[in-house]
Each structure stands twice: as C-alpha cells, then as structure tokens.
Scaffold this active site. Structure first.
Site, mmCIF file in Angstrom:
data_model
loop_
_atom_site.group_PDB
_atom_site.id
_atom_site.type_symbol
_atom_site.label_atom_id
_atom_site.label_comp_id
_atom_site.label_asym_id
_atom_site.label_seq_id
_atom_site.Cartn_x
_atom_site.Cartn_y
_atom_site.Cartn_z
ATOM 1 N N HIS A 1 0.844 -1.204 0.000
ATOM 2 C CA HIS A 1 0.000 0.000 0.000
ATOM 3 C C HIS A 1 0.870 1.242 0.000
ATOM 4 O O HIS A 1 2.021 1.212 0.428
ATOM 5 C CB HIS A 1 -0.941 0.003 1.217
ATOM 6 N N HIS B 1 0.883 5.318 1.062
ATOM 7 C CA HIS B 1 0.248 6.361 1.873
ATOM 8 C C HIS B 1 0.335 7.682 1.122
ATOM 9 O O HIS B 1 1.419 8.075 0.678
ATOM 10 C CB HIS B 1 0.997 6.551 3.196
HETATM 11 P P1 AMP Z 1 1.876 0.368 7.330
HETATM 12 O O1 AMP Z 1 2.556 0.671 8.628
HETATM 13 O O2 AMP Z 1 2.560 1.074 6.174
HETATM 14 O O3 AMP Z 1 1.700 -1.116 7.092
HETATM 15 O O4 AMP Z 1 0.460 1.040 7.428
HETATM 16 C C1 AMP Z 1 -0.754 0.340 7.511
HETATM 17 C C2 AMP Z 1 -1.841 1.368 7.548
HETATM 18 O O5 AMP Z 1 -3.075 0.711 7.347
HETATM 19 C C3 AMP Z 1 -1.931 2.128 8.867
HETATM 20 O O6 AMP Z 1 -1.756 3.530 8.617
HETATM 21 C C4 AMP Z 1 -3.339 1.803 9.359
HETATM 22 O O7 AMP Z 1 -3.958 2.908 9.988
HETATM 23 C C5 AMP Z 1 -4.048 1.410 8.086
HETATM 24 N N1 AMP Z 1 -5.190 0.521 8.262
HETATM 25 C C6 AMP Z 1 -5.203 -0.689 8.879
HETATM 26 N N2 AMP Z 1 -6.443 -1.232 8.826
HETATM 27 C C7 AMP Z 1 -7.221 -0.350 8.164
HETATM 28 C C8 AMP Z 1 -8.603 -0.315 7.777
HETATM 29 N N3 AMP Z 1 -9.459 -1.329 8.071
HETATM 30 N N4 AMP Z 1 -9.067 0.764 7.097
HETATM 31 C C9 AMP Z 1 -8.237 1.772 6.798
HETATM 32 N N5 AMP Z 1 -6.924 1.811 7.121
HETATM 33 C C10 AMP Z 1 -6.424 0.771 7.796
#
Ligand code: AMP
Length: 120
Positions: free
Chosen positions: A100, A102
């Site tokens: 993903h 950001h």
């Molecule tokens: P990372 O540390 O780059 O793996 O970031 C994962 C991101 O996914 C975090 O910023 C979380 O807040 C986000 N996240 C996890 N579950 C959900 C969800 N159900 N809906 C939206 N964002 C999510």
C-alpha cells in the site's frame, strides 16, 4: 485474495470504506488512523505482499491511481502538497502485508514536515 488480509476484505467489500478513486487494478480509501487530515491509502486489488511482488506492468495504473487520488485530496483539503510513502517489510514499518501507498496531503507551514532520520 488472501484470507484474513484486511485490505483484501476491503476490496471484497467485506469491510466498508469510502472510495476515493479506483481503476481496473487499484483502489484508494481513507486511512483509519490518519497522521494528517486526508491521509489516504492506495492498494492493488490483487494481493501482493510488498512492492517487490508487484509486476512492473502495473506501474502505469499505480501512477494513475496515486495521481488521481492526490489531485482529489489536494482539492478537497485545500492542500498545496502531499507526501507519498510506502513501507516494505516489518523492519521498514510495514504492518499490513498487502502492499500500500500512503498519500498525506500537506499545507504550507502546517508544521508536519516528515523528516527521514539521518544519523550523524
Ligand atoms: P503500514 O505501517 O505502512 O503497514 O500502514 C498500515 C496502515 O493501514 C496504517 O496507517 C493503518 O492505519 C491502516 N489501516 C489498517 N487497517 C485499516 C482499515 N481497516 N481501514 C483503513 N486503514 C487501515
């Protein structure tokens, strides 16, 4: 699709989210724990663990989704910039193991400049 993957569940519609933008291969939606107003995630519809697992042929569609999402966010939040971040593997802070990107809208003098730690 991978069972117990939270982002695969979002793509399947099992977890409802607000769609910001989508094309054939990518989808964007708000981050559940925003670090700035409008913090949004871009994900591929197919499950890939990290950017290294994603075929390079998806590059144009990824860029399309990032650009269209960022333009929408900049208009909506009246921002004049944005940060783009992608964490790969736990050592780099990846918590959700479905690749993903950001997008974090930014405003001049918002005081939230993201610094990369530089060891002296
Ligand atoms: P990372 O540390 O780059 O793996 O970031 C994962 C991101 O996914 C975090 O910023 C979380 O807040 C986000 N996240 C996890 N579950 C959900 C969800 N159900 N809906 C939206 N964002 C999510």
């Amino acid at each position: 699709m991978v069972e117990n993957c939270v982002f695969c569940k979002i793509i399947k519609g099992e977890i409802p989210v607000e769609k910001i933008y989508e094309n054939d291969s990518f989808f964007s939606f708000p981050d559940a724990n925003p670090v700035v107003e409008g913090h949004t995630l871009v994900i591929p519809k197919k499950h890939f663990k990290t950017i290294l697992d994603m075929p390079a042929t998806l590059g144009p569609e990824l860029l399309d989704c990032i650009k269209k999402t960022a333009i929408k966010l900049m208009k909506k939040y009246k921002s004049d910039g944005f940060n783009l971040a992608n964490n790969n593997f736990p050592s780099a802070g990846q918590i959700v193991h479905h690749v993903h990107f950001h997008i974090m809208p930014r405003k001049e003098k918002d005081g939230r400049i993201l610094h990369l730690d530089k060891k002296k």
